[in-house]
Design an enzyme around this catalytic site. Structure first.
Site, PDB file in Angstrom:
ATOM      1  N   TYR A  63       0.865  -1.012  -0.044  1.00  0.00           N
ATOM      2  CA  TYR A  63       0.158  -0.123   0.054  1.00  0.00           C
ATOM      3  C   TYR A  63       0.940   1.254   0.011  1.00  0.00           C
ATOM      4  O   TYR A  63       1.647   1.461   0.931  1.00  0.00           O
ATOM      5  CB  TYR A  63      -0.901  -0.044   1.136  1.00  0.00           C
ATOM      6  CG  TYR A  63      -1.953   1.000   1.321  1.00  0.00           C
ATOM      7  CD1 TYR A  63      -3.182   0.994   0.718  1.00  0.00           C
ATOM      8  CD2 TYR A  63      -1.776   2.275   1.819  1.00  0.00           C
ATOM      9  CE1 TYR A  63      -4.045   1.962   0.545  1.00  0.00           C
ATOM     10  CE2 TYR A  63      -2.750   3.236   1.759  1.00  0.00           C
ATOM     11  CZ  TYR A  63      -3.998   3.285   1.216  1.00  0.00           C
ATOM     12  OH  TYR A  63      -4.680   4.060   1.252  1.00  0.00           O
ATOM     13  N   THR A  64       0.905   1.891  -1.221  1.00  0.00           N
ATOM     14  CA  THR A  64       1.950   3.004  -1.447  1.00  0.00           C
ATOM     15  C   THR A  64       1.522   4.410  -1.360  1.00  0.00           C
ATOM     16  O   THR A  64       2.118   5.406  -1.624  1.00  0.00           O
ATOM     17  CB  THR A  64       2.392   2.804  -2.580  1.00  0.00           C
ATOM     18  OG1 THR A  64       1.669   2.788  -3.882  1.00  0.00           O
ATOM     19  CG2 THR A  64       3.426   1.375  -2.313  1.00  0.00           C
ATOM     20  N   THR A 103      11.414   0.606   1.865  1.00  0.00           N
ATOM     21  CA  THR A 103      11.348   1.906   1.283  1.00  0.00           C
ATOM     22  C   THR A 103      12.466   2.731   2.062  1.00  0.00           C
ATOM     23  O   THR A 103      12.656   2.677   3.282  1.00  0.00           O
ATOM     24  CB  THR A 103      10.149   2.759   1.511  1.00  0.00           C
ATOM     25  OG1 THR A 103      10.108   4.148   1.190  1.00  0.00           O
ATOM     26  CG2 THR A 103       9.483   2.598   2.800  1.00  0.00           C
ATOM     27  N   TYR A 127       2.625   5.517   6.872  1.00  0.00           N
ATOM     28  CA  TYR A 127       3.354   4.538   5.609  1.00  0.00           C
ATOM     29  C   TYR A 127       4.668   3.977   5.946  1.00  0.00           C
ATOM     30  O   TYR A 127       4.907   2.767   5.762  1.00  0.00           O
ATOM     31  CB  TYR A 127       3.425   5.530   4.270  1.00  0.00           C
ATOM     32  CG  TYR A 127       4.139   4.654   3.141  1.00  0.00           C
ATOM     33  CD1 TYR A 127       3.761   3.499   2.656  1.00  0.00           C
ATOM     34  CD2 TYR A 127       5.521   5.173   2.845  1.00  0.00           C
ATOM     35  CE1 TYR A 127       4.589   2.814   1.834  1.00  0.00           C
ATOM     36  CE2 TYR A 127       5.994   4.382   1.902  1.00  0.00           C
ATOM     37  CZ  TYR A 127       5.649   3.251   1.391  1.00  0.00           C
ATOM     38  OH  TYR A 127       6.367   2.757   0.411  1.00  0.00           O
TER      39      TYR A 127
END
Length: 256
Positions: A63-64, A103, A127
């Protein structure tokens, strides 16, 4: 012939892996999108792993949406943390090596130099927190794994900074782009090739990698380069902009 499962196959990295799959004759790929294999659903994972004896799983499912993750963090954590945990348990049970994509957002961006793999993560948005928890689950559950942190991933597939700039430029002659963040834009095709080489070598020298194209620029400079490359520099006026977001962004996203 090594059998490789790719989750999140409809994302930009998944599509890049599909694009180059034919170049790797000794790898047999099975590509699964979120409808075929939902990593938040244990039964969905079990069904895929029971059908084929995979050697490796490349997890591109994530989920970005950074802004939306700040509004609904439960969704981000369900996919980026709990879903990853489900996948890690399945990989361990079936003795499948897991390559997981993480990330630059696991760091706070306060460091003046690029981040090394030894640096301590400290995410500043939901995130990044969800992605870091996914990393921790893998590290706790598995031995045969490789986590690859990357940054500012772009390609001609899907929604990313590169395609967004081009789409906006087609209908708008003025762009306002942030010049406050610095990072290394990374071509998703280059990352896809690196991942496949790891699979071919069949031996992770490290459980944690940082992979980028290592050309430093701001989002503003990246946008200028995109427009120049696509011969749009004379058609679009681009301005520096100190953009404000709901989700905090690391000022320094460089990964060494």
């Amino acid at each position: 012939m090594k059998k490789v499962l790719v989750t999140g196959a409809n994302g930009q990295l998944g599509q890049c892996l599909q694009k180059i799959a034919a170049q790797f004759k000794n790898l047999e790929f099975t590509f699964k999108n979120s409808k075929d294999l939902d990593i938040t659903d244990v039964l969905s994972i079990k069904k895929s792993f029971d059908l084929v004896d995979f050697d490796y799983c490349i997890n591109c499912a994530a989920y970005t949406d950074v802004e939306q993750a700040e509004k609904t963090p439960d969704i981000a954590f369900r996919v980026n943390a709990e879903g990853v945990k489900n996948l890690a348990f399945a990989c361990k049970k079936h003795e499948v090596g897991l390559i997981h994509i993480s990330t630059d957002y696991v760091f706070d961006g306060e460091k003046k130099e690029p981040y090394f793999i030894e640096d301590i993560p400290n995410p500043i948005n939901e995130y990044g927190k969800s992605k870091l928890l996914g990393e921790k689950y893998i590290q706790e559950i598995m031995d045969d794994y490789c986590i690859i942190r990357t940054s500012w991933l772009y390609s001609g597939f899907g929604k990313n900074f590169y395609t967004t700039i081009l789409n906006i430029a087609k209908v708008n002659h003025t762009l306002k782009i942030s010049n406050t963040q610095v990072g290394y834009p990374t071509n998703a095709l280059n990352l896809a090739k690196f991942i496949n080489q790891l699979v071919i070598l069949a031996n992770f020298d490290s459980n944690l990698y940082h992979f980028t194209d290592k050309v430093e620029m701001t989002w503003f400079e990246f946008a200028k380069k995109i427009l120049k490359t696509e011969n749009l520099s004379n058609k679009v006026i681009i301005h520096n902009d100190k953009s404000t977001y709901l989700a905090a962004r690391p000022i320094n996203s460089r990964l060494d």
